[in-house]
Design an enzyme around this catalytic site. Structure first.
Site, short mmCIF file in Angstrom:
data_model
loop_
_atom_site.label_atom_id
_atom_site.label_comp_id
_atom_site.label_asym_id
_atom_site.label_seq_id
_atom_site.Cartn_x
_atom_site.Cartn_y
_atom_site.Cartn_z
N PHE A 1 -3.87 4.60 1.09
CA PHE A 1 -4.20 5.09 2.43
C PHE A 1 -5.26 6.18 2.38
O PHE A 1 -6.17 6.21 3.19
CB PHE A 1 -2.92 5.60 3.11
CG PHE A 1 -3.06 5.86 4.58
CD1 PHE A 1 -3.34 4.83 5.46
CD2 PHE A 1 -2.90 7.13 5.08
CE1 PHE A 1 -3.46 5.07 6.82
CE2 PHE A 1 -3.00 7.38 6.44
CZ PHE A 1 -3.29 6.35 7.32
N GLY B 1 -2.27 4.62 -4.36
CA GLY B 1 -2.26 3.39 -5.15
C GLY B 1 -1.27 3.31 -6.28
O GLY B 1 -1.07 2.23 -6.83
N GLY C 1 0.81 -1.21 0.00
CA GLY C 1 0.00 0.00 0.00
C GLY C 1 0.85 1.25 0.00
O GLY C 1 2.00 1.25 0.43
N CYS C 2 0.24 2.34 -0.48
CA CYS C 2 0.90 3.65 -0.48
C CYS C 2 -0.15 4.71 -0.17
O CYS C 2 -1.14 4.45 0.50
CB CYS C 2 1.63 3.91 -1.79
SG CYS C 2 0.56 4.04 -3.24
N LYS C 3 0.03 5.91 -0.71
CA LYS C 3 -0.89 7.02 -0.44
C LYS C 3 -2.20 6.88 -1.20
O LYS C 3 -3.28 6.99 -0.63
CB LYS C 3 -0.20 8.34 -0.78
CG LYS C 3 -1.01 9.57 -0.47
CD LYS C 3 -0.19 10.81 -0.77
CE LYS C 3 -0.97 12.08 -0.52
NZ LYS C 3 -0.14 13.27 -0.80
#
Length: 141
Positions: free
Chosen positions: A102, A77, A73-75
């Site tokens: 996120f 996608g 996961g990141c901010k």
């Protein structure tokens, strides 16, 4: 091709023992992340821009065997999709990308396309035990 999952699906996988690999930068991770996440940034802050982390793959390999089940996961996608593809190319078989990341994925007009972890009111923490921080994970490479 990388399989993508929604935040509720990812939460279900975490309950089954999967690991949440947060590939955001250290400052982003420190501001808040899914409970239990580990941080290995795909990119680092380099002043006003993000620059590639040349040790990304090595740090992941040093800490997680190739049979580890990873949710990346990141901010929003984009970075996580790239990181998941890198890990699949490196031989990781059980890797999924968190669609929406996120904070949620948005279109060019700022409209929400896919809800993120925060939008779904899933568990968040702002502090992580040292063993889940990049500094500690990178020391093992």
């Amino acid at each position: 091709m990388v399989k993508r999952v929604t935040p509720p699906e990812a939460a279900g996988l975490l309950a089954q023992g999967w690991i949440y690999l947060d590939v955001r930068s250290i400052p982003e991770f420190d501001l808040g992340h899914p409970t239990g996440a580990v941080n290995v940034p795909l990119l680092h802050h380099g002043g006003r821009t993000l620059v590639p982390n040349p040790d990304f793959e090595r740090v992941v390999r040093a800490n997680f065997p190739q049979d580890t089940k990873l949710i990346v996961g990141c901010k929003v996608g984009a970075r996580s999709l790239q990181a998941a593809a890198i890990l699949q190319s490196a031989g990781y078989r059980d890797v999924v990308d968190l669609r929406g990341g996120f904070l949620g994925e948005r279109d060019a007009f700022g409209r929400l396309i896919c809800r993120g972890w925060v939008d779904e009111s899933l568990p968040i923490e702002s502090a992580a035990p040292p063993e889940r921080t990049y500094e500690s994970l990178a020391a093992k490479r």
